[in-house]
Write a protein that holds these residues in place. Structure first.
Motif, short mmCIF file in Angstrom:
data_model
loop_
_atom_site.label_atom_id
_atom_site.label_comp_id
_atom_site.label_asym_id
_atom_site.label_seq_id
_atom_site.Cartn_x
_atom_site.Cartn_y
_atom_site.Cartn_z
N VAL A 1 1.14 -0.94 -0.27
CA VAL A 1 -0.38 0.12 -0.37
C VAL A 1 0.84 1.25 -0.11
N ARG B 1 -1.95 -0.77 -3.67
CA ARG B 1 -2.78 -0.09 -3.30
C ARG B 1 -2.66 1.19 -3.14
N ALA C 1 -8.63 2.89 -3.64
CA ALA C 1 -8.74 2.55 -2.11
C ALA C 1 -9.81 3.79 -1.35
N ASP D 1 -13.32 8.50 -1.58
CA ASP D 1 -13.84 10.37 -2.11
C ASP D 1 -14.53 10.35 -3.85
C1 FAD Z 1 -9.75 -0.36 1.24
C2 FAD Z 1 -9.53 -0.03 2.10
C3 FAD Z 1 -7.96 0.11 2.67
C4 FAD Z 1 -7.14 1.01 3.16
N1 FAD Z 1 -5.80 0.77 4.02
C5 FAD Z 1 -4.88 1.35 4.58
C6 FAD Z 1 -3.57 1.26 4.42
O1 FAD Z 1 -3.58 0.20 4.21
N2 FAD Z 1 -3.03 2.30 5.61
C7 FAD Z 1 -3.65 3.25 5.53
O2 FAD Z 1 -3.01 4.46 6.36
N3 FAD Z 1 -4.93 4.12 5.63
C8 FAD Z 1 -5.33 2.95 4.79
N4 FAD Z 1 -6.88 3.01 4.36
C9 FAD Z 1 -7.82 4.84 4.99
C10 FAD Z 1 -7.62 5.04 4.34
O3 FAD Z 1 -6.29 6.08 3.59
C11 FAD Z 1 -8.31 6.52 4.64
O4 FAD Z 1 -7.83 7.21 5.92
C12 FAD Z 1 -10.11 6.16 4.47
O5 FAD Z 1 -9.99 6.04 3.23
C13 FAD Z 1 -10.49 7.40 4.22
O6 FAD Z 1 -10.35 8.79 3.11
P1 FAD Z 1 -11.03 8.63 1.25
O7 FAD Z 1 -9.76 8.10 0.43
O8 FAD Z 1 -12.36 7.36 2.20
O9 FAD Z 1 -11.68 10.52 1.58
P2 FAD Z 1 -11.90 11.14 3.12
O10 FAD Z 1 -12.49 12.81 2.02
O11 FAD Z 1 -12.01 10.93 4.38
O12 FAD Z 1 -13.83 10.50 3.02
C14 FAD Z 1 -14.73 10.75 1.80
C15 FAD Z 1 -16.02 10.73 2.20
O13 FAD Z 1 -16.48 9.17 2.66
C16 FAD Z 1 -17.22 9.12 4.00
N5 FAD Z 1 -16.28 8.66 4.51
C17 FAD Z 1 -14.83 7.92 5.01
N6 FAD Z 1 -14.44 7.42 5.70
C18 FAD Z 1 -15.52 7.26 6.17
C19 FAD Z 1 -15.77 6.42 7.40
N7 FAD Z 1 -15.11 5.59 8.54
N8 FAD Z 1 -17.39 5.89 8.14
C20 FAD Z 1 -17.93 7.16 7.44
N9 FAD Z 1 -18.04 7.18 5.86
C21 FAD Z 1 -16.22 7.62 6.09
C22 FAD Z 1 -17.60 10.46 3.92
O14 FAD Z 1 -18.54 10.26 3.39
C23 FAD Z 1 -16.50 11.51 3.86
O15 FAD Z 1 -17.00 13.04 3.08
C24 FAD Z 1 -7.55 2.13 3.73
C25 FAD Z 1 -8.79 2.61 3.23
C26 FAD Z 1 -9.70 1.53 2.57
C27 FAD Z 1 -11.14 2.09 1.83
#
Ligand code: FAD
Length: 299
Positions: free
Chosen positions: A153, A175, A216, A219
């Motif tokens: 990742v 990822r 992943a 947004d």
């Molecule tokens: C499949 C997957 C694997 C991941 N693996 C890692 C990893 O290995 N290391 C790492 O540091 N991070 C990991 N992440 C987390 C990632 O880094 C983000 O912190 C997280 O996905 C929120 O960012 P976003 O891109 O969705 O944008 P954001 O701007 O945070 O979210 C966009 C929109 O999505 C919705 N949303 C986001 N999160 C949530 C929530 N928890 N509950 C409800 N609604 C929500 C809201 O509507 C928000 O406005 C992973 C995420 C995914 C999807």
């Protein structure tokens, strides 16, 4: 940090476990492997594919790391006998000992990835905070020399990510996410728009380098930018996939599947749901706002 975020952090220690469990139940399949199995089958029936994670990280005791490896082996045995198309494993390197000793962690991961590979099951090394980045990438490169069925990742908030992409092995499987940990300014981009900008730049560079990318994000802006890029580059379904977390933006997930994208849901399960949920909330209090909005929407 907003007043709401500060409120979440200061009140967290006194929030009853029952309420945290209610929050966690959106994001965690349950405590047992059977719970994960049920959720995974539902998702596959919906047209999604999955990756399974056993909750746990930051292990500082070799015995605990060994018992985490044993749990992953049990999961692997289940996946081998389950009649599931395309369900793989995600693992946090510190759960298998990265914070203790890199060689110890590499040996544990080599055992897990080796056994999974023999069964045709892919393993992804999740990315944790900045103290784990270089070690995780070194172990990934080591494992990638032995099998194609391993990935890692990269986080678009890290200032080093474009350089890390340049160092990836040929045919890497990555990822790309924004990143969840709180990092200092000399390590990570801090503004929301900059992290988005770097996500698109990183995605372009990954595709240029011929990587398979698991995009992943929930947004919508980034999903739209990714879909536009995939269209412009004429990429096919076997060159990328979209990924989302269990319980987040379920409606968007269904729309993307109906549009024909391969969509993988990250399914965590295990006994450490309380630590996982409170740590996530402390690191990223915005999650509390997302949860509140999702509950109000009845999503
Ligand atoms: C499949 C997957 C694997 C991941 N693996 C890692 C990893 O290995 N290391 C790492 O540091 N991070 C990991 N992440 C987390 C990632 O880094 C983000 O912190 C997280 O996905 C929120 O960012 P976003 O891109 O969705 O944008 P954001 O701007 O945070 O979210 C966009 C929109 O999505 C919705 N949303 C986001 N999160 C949530 C929530 N928890 N509950 C409800 N609604 C929500 C809201 O509507 C928000 O406005 C992973 C995420 C995914 C999807």
């Amino acid at each position: 940090m907003s007043l709401f975020d500060r409120l979440v952090i200061t009140t967290l220690p006194v929030v009853p476990k029952l309420i945290v469990r209610r929050v966690a139940s959106r994001y965690v399949a349950g405590e047992e492997l059977d719970d994960a199995g049920r959720v995974i089958r539902e998702l596959h029936a919906e047209g999604a594919v999955t990756t399974v994670d056993i909750l746990g990280e930051e292990v500082h005791d070799r015995e605990l790391a060994r018992s985490a490896l044993a749990e992953y082996r049990r999961l692997l045995e289940e996946l081998k006998s389950a009649d599931l198309e395309d369900c793989y494993i995600s693992v946090k390197p510190t759960q298998l000992g990265l914070a203790i000793d890199e060689d110890f962690c590499r040996e544990n991961l080599e055992a897990l990835v080796g056994e999974a590979s023999e069964a045709g099951i892919f393993v992804r090394l999740d990315m944790e905070d900045r103290t784990a980045t270089s070690g995780t990438l070194r172990i990934y490169r080591h494992l990638r020399e032995r099998t194609e069925l391993v990935g890692t990742v990269l986080q678009s908030y890290m200032r080093r990510t474009l350089d890390d992409i340049a160092e990836l092995p040929e045919g890497a499987n990555v990822r790309l996410c924004k990143g969840i940990y709180i990092e200092p300014r000399d390590t990570a981009w801090k503004s929301y728009e900059t992290v988005r900008h770097n996500f698109v730049a990183a995605l372009e560079k990954l595709f240029e380098r011929g990587a398979y990318v698991a995009i992943a994000t929930h947004d919508e802006y980034l999903i739209c930018a990714a879909v536009a890029l995939i269209d412009r580059l004429g990429l096919s379904r076997d060159q990328y996939e979209l990924q989302m977390l269990l319980g987040v933006e379920n409606q968007v997930r269904r729309i993307l599947i109906a549009e024909g994208h391969k969509l993988r849901v990250y399914v965590p399960y295990g006994k450490h749901w309380y630590e996982y949920s409170t740590r996530r909330l402390r690191e990223n209090p915005k999650i509390a706002g997302h949860v509140l909005r999702a509950l109000l929407r009845g999503d």
